[in-house]
Design a protein around this motif. Structure first.
Motif, PDB file in Angstrom:
ATOM      1  N   ARG A  81       0.822  -1.216   0.000  1.00  0.00           N
ATOM      2  CA  ARG A  81       0.000   0.000   0.000  1.00  0.00           C
ATOM      3  C   ARG A  81       0.853   1.261   0.000  1.00  0.00           C
ATOM      4  N   ALA A  82       2.055   1.168   0.579  1.00  0.00           N
ATOM      5  CA  ALA A  82       2.955   2.316   0.626  1.00  0.00           C
ATOM      6  C   ALA A  82       3.818   2.411  -0.638  1.00  0.00           C
ATOM      7  N   GLY A  83       3.582   1.512  -1.594  1.00  0.00           N
ATOM      8  CA  GLY A  83       4.373   1.517  -2.817  1.00  0.00           C
ATOM      9  C   GLY A  83       5.756   0.937  -2.648  1.00  0.00           C
ATOM     10  N   LYS A  84       5.950   0.134  -1.606  1.00  0.00           N
ATOM     11  CA  LYS A  84       7.261  -0.469  -1.313  1.00  0.00           C
ATOM     12  C   LYS A  84       7.128  -1.988  -1.191  1.00  0.00           C
ATOM     13  N   LYS A  85       6.450  -2.585  -2.160  1.00  0.00           N
ATOM     14  CA  LYS A  85       6.162  -4.015  -2.129  1.00  0.00           C
ATOM     15  C   LYS A  85       7.428  -4.853  -1.931  1.00  0.00           C
ATOM     16  N   GLU A  86       8.537  -4.432  -2.527  1.00  0.00           N
ATOM     17  CA  GLU A  86       9.790  -5.193  -2.435  1.00  0.00           C
ATOM     18  C   GLU A  86      10.280  -5.331  -0.997  1.00  0.00           C
ATOM     19  N   LEU A  87       9.995  -4.347  -0.148  1.00  0.00           N
ATOM     20  CA  LEU A  87      10.372  -4.438   1.270  1.00  0.00           C
ATOM     21  C   LEU A  87       9.632  -5.589   1.944  1.00  0.00           C
ATOM     22  N   GLY A  88       8.342  -5.676   1.677  1.00  0.00           N
ATOM     23  CA  GLY A  88       7.538  -6.730   2.280  1.00  0.00           C
ATOM     24  C   GLY A  88       7.978  -8.117   1.847  1.00  0.00           C
ATOM     25  N   GLU A  89       8.418  -8.237   0.606  1.00  0.00           N
ATOM     26  CA  GLU A  89       8.844  -9.539   0.092  1.00  0.00           C
ATOM     27  C   GLU A  89      10.123 -10.027   0.757  1.00  0.00           C
ATOM     28  N   LYS A  90      10.945  -9.106   1.247  1.00  0.00           N
ATOM     29  CA  LYS A  90      12.219  -9.461   1.885  1.00  0.00           C
ATOM     30  C   LYS A  90      12.103  -9.563   3.408  1.00  0.00           C
ATOM     31  N   ALA A  91      10.986  -9.154   3.941  1.00  0.00           N
ATOM     32  CA  ALA A  91      10.839  -9.062   5.399  1.00  0.00           C
ATOM     33  C   ALA A  91      10.742 -10.426   6.070  1.00  0.00           C
ATOM     34  N   LYS A  92      11.152 -10.447   7.315  1.00  0.00           N
ATOM     35  CA  LYS A  92      10.964 -11.593   8.211  1.00  0.00           C
ATOM     36  C   LYS A  92      10.424 -11.051   9.524  1.00  0.00           C
ATOM     37  N   VAL A  93       9.586 -11.849  10.177  1.00  0.00           N
ATOM     38  CA  VAL A  93       9.059 -11.466  11.486  1.00  0.00           C
ATOM     39  C   VAL A  93       9.421 -12.563  12.472  1.00  0.00           C
ATOM     40  N   HIS A  94      10.032 -12.153  13.554  1.00  0.00           N
ATOM     41  CA  HIS A  94      10.410 -13.068  14.626  1.00  0.00           C
ATOM     42  C   HIS A  94       9.550 -12.726  15.845  1.00  0.00           C
ATOM     43  N   THR A  95       8.997 -13.733  16.484  1.00  0.00           N
ATOM     44  CA  THR A  95       8.236 -13.487  17.709  1.00  0.00           C
ATOM     45  C   THR A  95       8.866 -14.239  18.863  1.00  0.00           C
ATOM     46  N   LYS A  96       8.741 -13.667  20.023  1.00  0.00           N
ATOM     47  CA  LYS A  96       9.100 -14.325  21.278  1.00  0.00           C
ATOM     48  C   LYS A  96       7.858 -14.247  22.149  1.00  0.00           C
ATOM     49  N   VAL A  97       7.401 -15.383  22.613  1.00  0.00           N
ATOM     50  CA  VAL A  97       6.226 -15.436  23.474  1.00  0.00           C
ATOM     51  C   VAL A  97       6.693 -15.923  24.844  1.00  0.00           C
ATOM     52  N   PHE A  98       6.513 -15.093  25.840  1.00  0.00           N
ATOM     53  CA  PHE A  98       6.938 -15.392  27.198  1.00  0.00           C
ATOM     54  C   PHE A  98       5.729 -15.791  28.031  1.00  0.00           C
ATOM     55  N   LEU A  99       5.820 -16.895  28.718  1.00  0.00           N
ATOM     56  CA  LEU A  99       4.799 -17.345  29.659  1.00  0.00           C
ATOM     57  C   LEU A  99       5.336 -17.084  31.057  1.00  0.00           C
ATOM     58  N   GLY A 100       4.554 -16.439  31.884  1.00  0.00           N
ATOM     59  CA  GLY A 100       5.033 -16.146  33.228  1.00  0.00           C
ATOM     60  C   GLY A 100       3.906 -15.801  34.164  1.00  0.00           C
ATOM     61  N   HIS A 101       4.286 -15.481  35.378  1.00  0.00           N
ATOM     62  CA  HIS A 101       3.315 -15.124  36.410  1.00  0.00           C
ATOM     63  C   HIS A 101       2.988 -13.640  36.316  1.00  0.00           C
ATOM     64  N   PRO A 102       1.721 -13.275  36.432  1.00  0.00           N
ATOM     65  CA  PRO A 102       1.350 -11.857  36.419  1.00  0.00           C
ATOM     66  C   PRO A 102       1.960 -11.108  37.600  1.00  0.00           C
ATOM     67  N   GLU A 103       2.284  -9.844  37.397  1.00  0.00           N
ATOM     68  CA  GLU A 103       2.828  -9.020  38.482  1.00  0.00           C
ATOM     69  C   GLU A 103       1.828  -8.843  39.611  1.00  0.00           C
TER      70      GLU A 103
END
Length: 184
Positions: A114-136
């Motif tokens: 949508r921003a006219g930068k389709k090539e950026l999206g094609e090269k992108a990677k997304v890394h997630t870290k999901v932490f399980l823990g006790h609430p404060e």
């Protein structure tokens, strides 16, 4: 490639509307009509897809999860070794992290296009870290989650912020989602 500044700063959901300032998502203040620990829930007027999944057996400790649909999948579940399990299967946090990463990547690609930068999206990677823990809060029983999203290959803060605003997982975690628990 390195994650952008947005990926390494914690995101907050206390205020809206969102804007991006190059140092991570920062949310501008809005008048609060709700009590401090209450938020609205995003509801759906319709749906374009639904996933039907089943968990059975011993749950997190050797149970089985199945998803039915175009490509049915089945996974053995187990607690991670660090949490006292054998580590011989997946755990809910892994499944959640994979789904979130995939959804966020799709959102990034759409926003880049949508921003006219389709090539950026094609090269992108997304890394997630999901932490399980006790609430404060000591009065809250059980566990809670914390998620970190690292975006690789896109340095455009506006695209990353737009993807975060668009991603269904981000919306569920920041705006809430409707949950109905039924007995069968």
């Amino acid at each position: 490639m390195r994650p952008t500044a947005a990926a390494v700063r914690p995101l907050t959901t206390r205020y809206t509307p969102r804007h991006f300032n190059g140092q991570g998502v920062r949310l501008s203040a809005r008048p609060r009509a709700l009590p401090p620990h209450t938020r609205g829930i995003l509801t759906l007027k319709d749906h374009v897809y639904f996933a039907k999944c089943t968990a059975e057996g011993s749950g997190r400790k050797g149970g089985l999860v199945k998803s039915f649909g175009d490509q049915p999948v089945e996974f053995k579940m187990d607690m991670p070794k660090v949490a006292g399990g054998k580590g011989e299967g997946l755990n809910p946090e892994q499944l959640f992290g994979m789904g979130y990463a995939s959804c966020f990547l799709g959102s990034l690609q759409l926003m880049a296009a949508r921003a006219g930068k389709k090539e950026l999206g094609e090269k992108a990677k997304v890394h997630t870290k999901v932490f399980l823990g006790h609430p404060e809060n000591p009065d809250t029983e059980g566990f809670g989650l914390r998620v970190e999203i690292c975006v690789e290959g896109i340095d455009d803060d506006n695209i990353i912020a737009a993807a975060h605003n668009f991603c269904a997982y981000s919306r569920a975690l920041t705006e809430g989602c409707e949950v109905t628990v039924l007995k069968v």
